[in-house]
Design a protein around this motif. Structure first.
Motif: not given
Length: 410
Positions: A318, A361-363, A365, A367
């Motif tokens: 990820k 957070k983006a990598r 996934g 909240r």
């Protein structure tokens, strides 16, 4: 809602590089959203504890007051950009009389003009942009679309405007009064069964957010109908309870030193909101967008979340190119006041890579950026506990074909 129990515990040592990296990589967290401004579940909790919407809003937005905006303001929402937009329910389009029971179309024409089409695609007339489709009885006009192609169809108050886009498409825009716009927003952004004071807080926040984030009319529209602005669904998105909240707060906005502010809001704080400069590095600090305690948001299903368990190989996958060598873990180097992650380093056997909380957070996934990791051991920030009816106000009249009614912004 329950009051959040006691202070958050400090993160303990779960694994260290010196004792050998564990095969599992675990993430725990709190909250849902960016953390800035008003927590929606927190507002519902305050309302259940007897707070008024004025008290709720001035708590989340430090040093502010409730002021008023012009309820005759017109906002323009870009709904679609197809090759041909179809609509029904209109009694007029430009100078052409229409049958509200029939379907018509609009498409871009040469010279910045717009063709009005009948249901079979024949040109009825061509007008200078924007072509305005209205209903003389002040009933909604319905914009049509094919399900699944990403267009925003439905019934809309105010009127529709059509103008050529940059790539030969036609821009279908809903020009609507501010109060009617807010009515089409808040049932999609909040839960209509929440206490009225929470819905009123949402109405005021949505109104101020729209006014302070709308763009200039040089492109023919101000706002998007989705989360790039706020989720707006026109008449379809209205609810009697949320309409009542719009009417009871008509024109109210949050102000700081007399000026309307951008009233950011989000779902769940986890117990504390965050300073804007920590949530969005590079943003200038604002005295009214600072972290505050949020003791009643634990009614949210996202008040606490996790654990999320990954193998070291899955975590490395990820993180991709952020890992140098073999993945060891993540070390948090700076937390905000909430304490959301501001900066961290991704540790590999070949070196370290500095990242933001938003990147993690983006990598992964996640909240929220309120998160803790089990490896390596240097994250000493606080860790989350593991316990888990009325119609809208009348809108303004459509402008004459010779000009556009100016909206009032701050």
């Amino acid at each position: 809602m329950r009051r959040i129990a006691s202070a958050l515990a400090l993160a303990g040592l779960l694994t260290t590089a010196s004792t050998g990296a564990a095969s599992a990589f675990t993430i725990r967290g709190a909250g849902f959203g960016h953390g800035v401004g008003m927590s929606q579940y927190g507002a519902a909790g305050f309302a259940e504890h007897g707070w008024t919407h004025e008290q709720i809003l001035t708590h989340y937005f430090t040093g502010t007051e409730i002021g008023h905006a012009d309820t005759d303001t017109v906002v323009r929402v870009l709904l679609q950009s197809p090759q041909t937009a179809t609509f029904t329910g209109a009694t007029n389009a430009g100078t052409k009389k229409l049958d509200p029971g029939r379907t018509y179309g609009a498409r871009a024409a040469s010279g910045g003009r717009v063709d009005l089409l009948d249901a079979d695609g024949r040109v009825l007339a061509t007008f200078d942009a924007p072509l305005r489709a209205t209903n003389g009885a002040d009933d909604p006009v319905k914009l049509l679309g094919t399900a699944g192609n990403g267009v925003r169809d439905g019934a809309y108050r105010g009127w529709l405007e059509f103008r050529p886009g940059a790539m030969g498409e036609v821009l279908a825009v809903n020009a609507v009064g501010l109060e009617q716009y807010v009515a089409g927003v808040i049932a999609n952004e909040a839960i209509p069964s929440w206490p009225m004071e929470a819905l009123e807080s949402q109405a005021v926040a949505s109104r101020g957010y729209a006014l302070t984030t709308r763009k200039t009319e040089s492109r023919g529209w101000d706002l998007y109908p989705d989360t790039r602005s706020q989720v707006y669904r026109g008449v379809t998105g209205e609810n009697p309870n949320t309409n009542r909240a719009v009417n009871s707060t008509a024109g109210e906005v949050v102000t700081y030193q007399g000026d309307p502010i951008t009233t950011f809001y989000f779902s769940t704080s986890g117990g504390r909101t965050e300073n804007i400069e920590n949530a969005w590095p590079g943003s200038p600090p604002q005295p009214y967008l600072v972290g505050v305690d949020d003791p009643y948001d634990d009614g949210s299903p996202y008040h606490r979340w996790g654990p999320i368990r990954l193998s070291k190989a899955q975590a490395a996958g990820k993180l991709g190119g952020l890992v140098k060598g073999s993945f060891v873990g993540v070390k948090v180097t700076k937390r905000g006041v909430s304490p959301r992650v501001v900066k961290a380093v991704v540790i590999g056997t070949g070196g370290r890579t500095t990242v933001t909380g938003a990147t993690l957070k983006a990598r992964f996934g996640l909240r929220d950026t309120w998160m803790t990791f089990n490896a390596p051991s240097a994250d000493v920030g606080p860790q989350p506990s593991q316990d888990p009816a009325t119609a809208p106000l009348p809108g303004p009249d459509p402008p004459s074909s010779g000009g556009s009614k100016a909206g009032v912004s701050r």
